[in-house]
Structures are given as structure tokens and as C-alpha cells.
Design a protein around this motif. Structure first.
Motif, mmCIF file in Angstrom:
data_model
loop_
_atom_site.group_PDB
_atom_site.id
_atom_site.type_symbol
_atom_site.label_atom_id
_atom_site.label_comp_id
_atom_site.label_asym_id
_atom_site.label_seq_id
_atom_site.Cartn_x
_atom_site.Cartn_y
_atom_site.Cartn_z
ATOM 1 N N CYS A 114 0.511 6.312 7.796
ATOM 2 C CA CYS A 114 0.351 5.011 8.562
ATOM 3 C C CYS A 114 -0.036 4.974 9.833
ATOM 4 O O CYS A 114 -1.381 4.111 10.304
ATOM 5 C CB CYS A 114 1.421 4.023 8.235
ATOM 6 S SG CYS A 114 1.039 2.385 9.058
ATOM 7 N N LYS A 167 -4.471 3.777 2.502
ATOM 8 C CA LYS A 167 -5.658 3.420 1.353
ATOM 9 C C LYS A 167 -6.326 4.872 1.139
ATOM 10 O O LYS A 167 -6.759 5.348 -0.222
ATOM 11 C CB LYS A 167 -6.762 2.385 1.749
ATOM 12 C CG LYS A 167 -6.181 1.241 1.896
ATOM 13 C CD LYS A 167 -7.230 0.269 2.036
ATOM 14 C CE LYS A 167 -6.928 -1.042 2.541
ATOM 15 N NZ LYS A 167 -7.825 -1.987 3.052
ATOM 16 N N GLU A 168 -6.425 5.745 1.835
ATOM 17 C CA GLU A 168 -6.807 7.111 1.871
ATOM 18 C C GLU A 168 -6.236 8.170 1.003
ATOM 19 O O GLU A 168 -6.500 8.873 0.465
ATOM 20 C CB GLU A 168 -7.514 7.543 3.209
ATOM 21 C CG GLU A 168 -8.456 6.702 3.946
ATOM 22 C CD GLU A 168 -8.648 6.907 5.306
ATOM 23 O OE1 GLU A 168 -9.350 6.451 5.839
ATOM 24 O OE2 GLU A 168 -8.023 7.933 5.833
ATOM 25 N N GLU A 223 -9.725 -7.599 -0.293
ATOM 26 C CA GLU A 223 -8.543 -7.161 -0.179
ATOM 27 C C GLU A 223 -7.742 -7.470 -1.161
ATOM 28 O O GLU A 223 -6.847 -6.472 -1.738
ATOM 29 C CB GLU A 223 -8.096 -7.845 1.156
ATOM 30 C CG GLU A 223 -6.932 -6.933 1.752
ATOM 31 C CD GLU A 223 -7.147 -5.384 2.437
ATOM 32 O OE1 GLU A 223 -8.416 -5.383 2.847
ATOM 33 O OE2 GLU A 223 -6.484 -4.508 2.174
ATOM 34 N N HIS A 247 1.869 3.834 -4.343
ATOM 35 C CA HIS A 247 1.799 5.283 -4.255
ATOM 36 C C HIS A 247 2.803 5.907 -5.153
ATOM 37 O O HIS A 247 2.607 6.884 -5.687
ATOM 38 C CB HIS A 247 1.776 6.206 -3.094
ATOM 39 C CG HIS A 247 0.581 5.831 -2.206
ATOM 40 N ND1 HIS A 247 -0.773 6.476 -2.865
ATOM 41 C CD2 HIS A 247 0.111 5.288 -1.082
ATOM 42 C CE1 HIS A 247 -1.890 6.201 -2.032
ATOM 43 N NE2 HIS A 247 -1.110 5.609 -0.858
ATOM 44 N N TYR A 264 0.945 -1.320 -0.021
ATOM 45 C CA TYR A 264 -0.043 0.052 0.040
ATOM 46 C C TYR A 264 0.968 1.340 0.022
ATOM 47 O O TYR A 264 0.321 2.403 -0.384
ATOM 48 C CB TYR A 264 -0.897 -0.102 1.041
ATOM 49 C CG TYR A 264 -2.231 -0.917 1.027
ATOM 50 C CD1 TYR A 264 -2.945 -0.691 -0.201
ATOM 51 C CD2 TYR A 264 -2.526 -1.871 1.839
ATOM 52 C CE1 TYR A 264 -4.068 -1.652 -0.449
ATOM 53 C CE2 TYR A 264 -3.701 -2.793 1.442
ATOM 54 C CZ TYR A 264 -4.246 -2.342 0.344
ATOM 55 O OH TYR A 264 -5.604 -3.317 0.107
ATOM 56 N N THR A 289 5.850 0.205 6.250
ATOM 57 C CA THR A 289 5.367 1.587 5.332
ATOM 58 C C THR A 289 6.413 2.221 5.006
ATOM 59 O O THR A 289 6.570 2.557 4.070
ATOM 60 C CB THR A 289 4.411 2.277 6.232
ATOM 61 O OG1 THR A 289 2.971 1.399 6.452
ATOM 62 C CG2 THR A 289 3.786 3.621 5.440
ATOM 63 N N GLU A 319 -8.576 -4.838 -4.160
ATOM 64 C CA GLU A 319 -8.169 -3.771 -3.791
ATOM 65 C C GLU A 319 -6.679 -3.632 -4.137
ATOM 66 O O GLU A 319 -6.145 -2.499 -4.701
ATOM 67 C CB GLU A 319 -8.347 -3.421 -2.270
ATOM 68 C CG GLU A 319 -7.983 -1.845 -1.721
ATOM 69 C CD GLU A 319 -8.933 -0.971 -2.413
ATOM 70 O OE1 GLU A 319 -10.200 -1.153 -2.666
ATOM 71 O OE2 GLU A 319 -8.200 0.354 -2.723
ATOM 72 N N LEU A 320 -5.856 -4.673 -3.774
ATOM 73 C CA LEU A 320 -4.521 -4.545 -4.104
ATOM 74 C C LEU A 320 -4.288 -4.586 -5.607
ATOM 75 O O LEU A 320 -3.464 -3.767 -6.159
ATOM 76 C CB LEU A 320 -3.641 -5.793 -3.434
ATOM 77 C CG LEU A 320 -3.682 -5.873 -1.815
ATOM 78 C CD1 LEU A 320 -3.498 -7.257 -1.368
ATOM 79 C CD2 LEU A 320 -2.589 -5.095 -1.604
ATOM 80 N N GLN A 380 -5.221 1.183 6.889
ATOM 81 C CA GLN A 380 -6.504 2.145 6.336
ATOM 82 C C GLN A 380 -6.245 3.517 5.861
ATOM 83 O O GLN A 380 -6.535 3.985 4.571
ATOM 84 C CB GLN A 380 -7.477 2.325 7.533
ATOM 85 C CG GLN A 380 -8.770 3.061 7.322
ATOM 86 C CD GLN A 380 -9.459 2.353 5.847
ATOM 87 O OE1 GLN A 380 -9.831 1.202 5.937
ATOM 88 N NE2 GLN A 380 -10.063 3.381 5.279
ATOM 89 N N ARG A 422 -4.429 -1.368 -7.233
ATOM 90 C CA ARG A 422 -3.401 -0.462 -7.036
ATOM 91 C C ARG A 422 -2.083 -0.911 -7.547
ATOM 92 O O ARG A 422 -1.228 -0.284 -7.305
ATOM 93 C CB ARG A 422 -3.513 -0.361 -5.484
ATOM 94 C CG ARG A 422 -4.417 0.360 -4.739
ATOM 95 C CD ARG A 422 -4.434 0.275 -3.083
ATOM 96 N NE ARG A 422 -5.673 0.848 -2.753
ATOM 97 C CZ ARG A 422 -5.684 2.329 -2.546
ATOM 98 N NH1 ARG A 422 -4.559 3.095 -2.147
ATOM 99 N NH2 ARG A 422 -6.742 2.820 -1.680
#
Ligand code: AMP
Length: 286
Positions: free
Chosen positions: A272, A282-283, A57, A38, A34, A238, A60-61, A279, A64
């Protein structure tokens, strides 16, 4: 420029002074994915889950830019489960439960379609598995980064020392650096650890930032001072995702660019910790 990321995909139960959650998706490879996506895509994931891991999930991955061909799904077993409780200072925690489940039989396979990746992020799993992934690469990646934790130092130190001779960058926290080197001074610890194989060493100090050591050079980056730290779980992974994501995006592995990568990793980690689990990652947007 793409990144291979090896690590756990898990369910976590987390207790902090601010709240408690019994079951949330986590694992080192989840946080790396995650964070890194980016900055760079695709991220080639290598991991293992049980029959209980949510299909949403995975979707979602995928959305991305995470490739899941290297993620094994075991039909009759449960996913890795980890549970931790944070102390009041939020920098220290106790591991309450480590249920390896599927991770106990994990035999990572690098799919043919991953072989062109130039960056390898070896997240926190058994050191022999990290070694196996390096050995399966037909061409040595441009940069190999390894994250580990005290659990593996206590249970698999000899294997860990072997894999340290095969990597470029080691990422650990201050207490792990002290444990690994048997030195209290982090400068002395760094000298000893750099003598074990890695060319670069990053020591993470939670809210006190991170240190980068290379030959006789030292760089220190503070963490962004936050008003509230809600849940530090995954901050280290992260950080790793932001660090390798920046290097892969810029295709520059110089010491100078690693300093910037540390700032990017710290910035990502600061998001993070604002919410439970991944969460917040992801935002956020670029
Ligand atoms: P961090 O807070 O960056 O150290 O990472 C926390 C994540 O590491 C959690 O989401 C856990 O699921 C995962 N984790 C904890 N222990 C292990 C372990 N022994 N092997 C693999 N992953 C782990």
C-alpha cells in the motif's frame, strides 16, 4: 466466508516529503476492501458517498467482489474529505482538514443480504455508528474487529469505551494506545486496554511492525523493511483488510492463526505504501 466492512469512502489530499496529490479516492473502507478482496469474497461494504464519488471506482470495487448494497449515495451532498501532511519520518502526520460532509448524517443500515456474514470489520467512523452496526446483526458475527483513531478518542471517548465492550479485536497505533490508556509503556497500555473489553489488542507501530496482545501472551511481527515509503495513507486500514481477510479465508480465529494474519496484514500494508492512495493494492496479484 464473507466479511462486512463498515468505514469511510472518501476523497483525500495528501502531502508527503516525496509528493503531493490534491484529490484521490481513499477512506478506511476503500483500503479494507481492496486489501481483503485479494483473500476473501464477497466483502459486504457499508458506507456513504456524495454525488461526486466516481462511478468507475464503484465498478472497480464491484468487479473485485465488493457488494455495494449497503453504500448510500446522497444526491445533493459531497463525499467525506480528509487531508493530511506527513512529517519527514513518515510515521507521524498532521491532519489538515476533516470535512465530514455526507459522513455527518450517516446512519448505516445492514441490508438483509449481509446478515450471513461471519466476520465484521468496523473501520474508522463515529463509534456510535460502529455500535449501531453490531446491534443490527441478528446473529453475533464470529469475530468483530474494530479500528479507530485519535480523532474519535478526542471527540467521542465515552461512546468509544462503550463499543469496546462489544468487540473481539481492537486495532490501534502506538500513540492511540497511549492516549486511550494514559500509559506510556505499551505493555502497561495493553493491560489497561484489554481490561476495557477487547479480547485481543493489536498495536501498530508503522515501520516498526505490530504487537498482538491476548491474555498474558504477546506476539511481535516486524514490518517488511522497505527501501522507499512513498505514502503511508491507508496502511493501517490495509493491514486491517489483510488481517481479517486471512482469518475469514482460513475460517480460523485462534491466537496462532492471528499471528499469521498479522504477517499477511503487514505484507499487504507494505504494498500500500509504495504508491499514492490505494493504487498499488489494485495492481498486485495473489
Ligand atoms: P490510515 O492511514 O490507515 O489511518 O487511514 C487513512 C484513511 O482514513 C484516509 O483515506 C481518510 O480518508 C480516512 N479518514 C481519516 N480521518 C477519518 C475520520 N475521522 N473518519 C473516517 N475516515 C477517516
Amino acid at each position: 466466508m464473507s466479511v462486512i466492512s463498515l468505514g469511510s469512502m472518501a476523497f483525500d489530499a495528501i502531502e508527503t516529503p516525496f509528493g503531493k496529490i490534491d484529490r484521490i479516492v481513499g477512506g478506511s473502507a476503500i483500503y479494507v476492501a481492496y486489501a481483503a478482496t485479494h483473500l476473501v469474497q464477497p466483502v459486504y461494504q457499508i458506507s456513504i458517498v456524495g454525488n461526486d464519488f466516481p462511478a468507475e471506482e464503484m465498478e472497480e470495487l464491484k468487479k473485485r467482489g465488493v457488494k455495494l448494497e449497503g453504500v448510500e449515495i446522497v444526491a445533493d451532498k459531497k463525499s467525506f474529505f480528509w487531508s493530511g501532511k506527513y512529517h519527514l519520518d513518515m510515521n507521524t502526520r498532521d491532519t489538515l482538514i476533516t470535512d465530514l460532509n455526507v459522513l455527518a448524517d450517516f446512519n448505516p443500515i445492514v441490508p438483509e443480504s449481509y446478515q450471513d456474514a461471519e466476520f465484521l470489520m468496523l473501520g474508522n467512523v463515529l463509534p456510535v455508528l460502529q455500535m449501531s452496526v453490531i446491534n443490527q446483526m441478528k446473529k453475533r458475527p464470529k469475530l468483530i474487529v474494530l479500528d479507530t483513531m485519535n480523532f474519535w478518542m478526542e471527540t467521542a471517548m465515552e461512546d468509544l469505551k462503550k463499543v469496546l465492550t462489544m468487540i473481539d479485536v481492537l486495532l490501534i497505533n502506538d500513540s492511540e494506545a497511549r492516549f486511550l490508556s494514559e500509559e506510556f509503556s505499551l505493555v502497561k497500555a495493553a493491560k489497561k486496554i484489554l481490561g476495557m473489553g477487547p479480547k485481543y489488542l493489536i498495536i501498530k507501530k508503522g515501520e516498526h511492525g505490530a504487537l498482538l496482545f491476548h491474555e498474558n501472551h504477546v506476539f511481535f511481527a516486524p514490518a517488511l523493511p522497505l527501501e522507499e515509503v512513498f505514502d503511508p495513507t491507508g496502511a493501517g486500514d490495509t493491514f486491517a483488510g489483510g488481517f481479517i481477510g486471512h482469518l475469514a479465508r482460513t475460517k480460523d480465529i485462534s491466537f496462532k492463526n492471528m499471528k499469521t494474519a498479522i504477517i499477511v496484514g503487514s505484507a499487504m500494508a507494505s504494498f500500500c505504501v509504495e504508491k499514492f492512495g490505494p493504487q498499488r493494492l489494485k495492481e498486485i496479484t495473489k
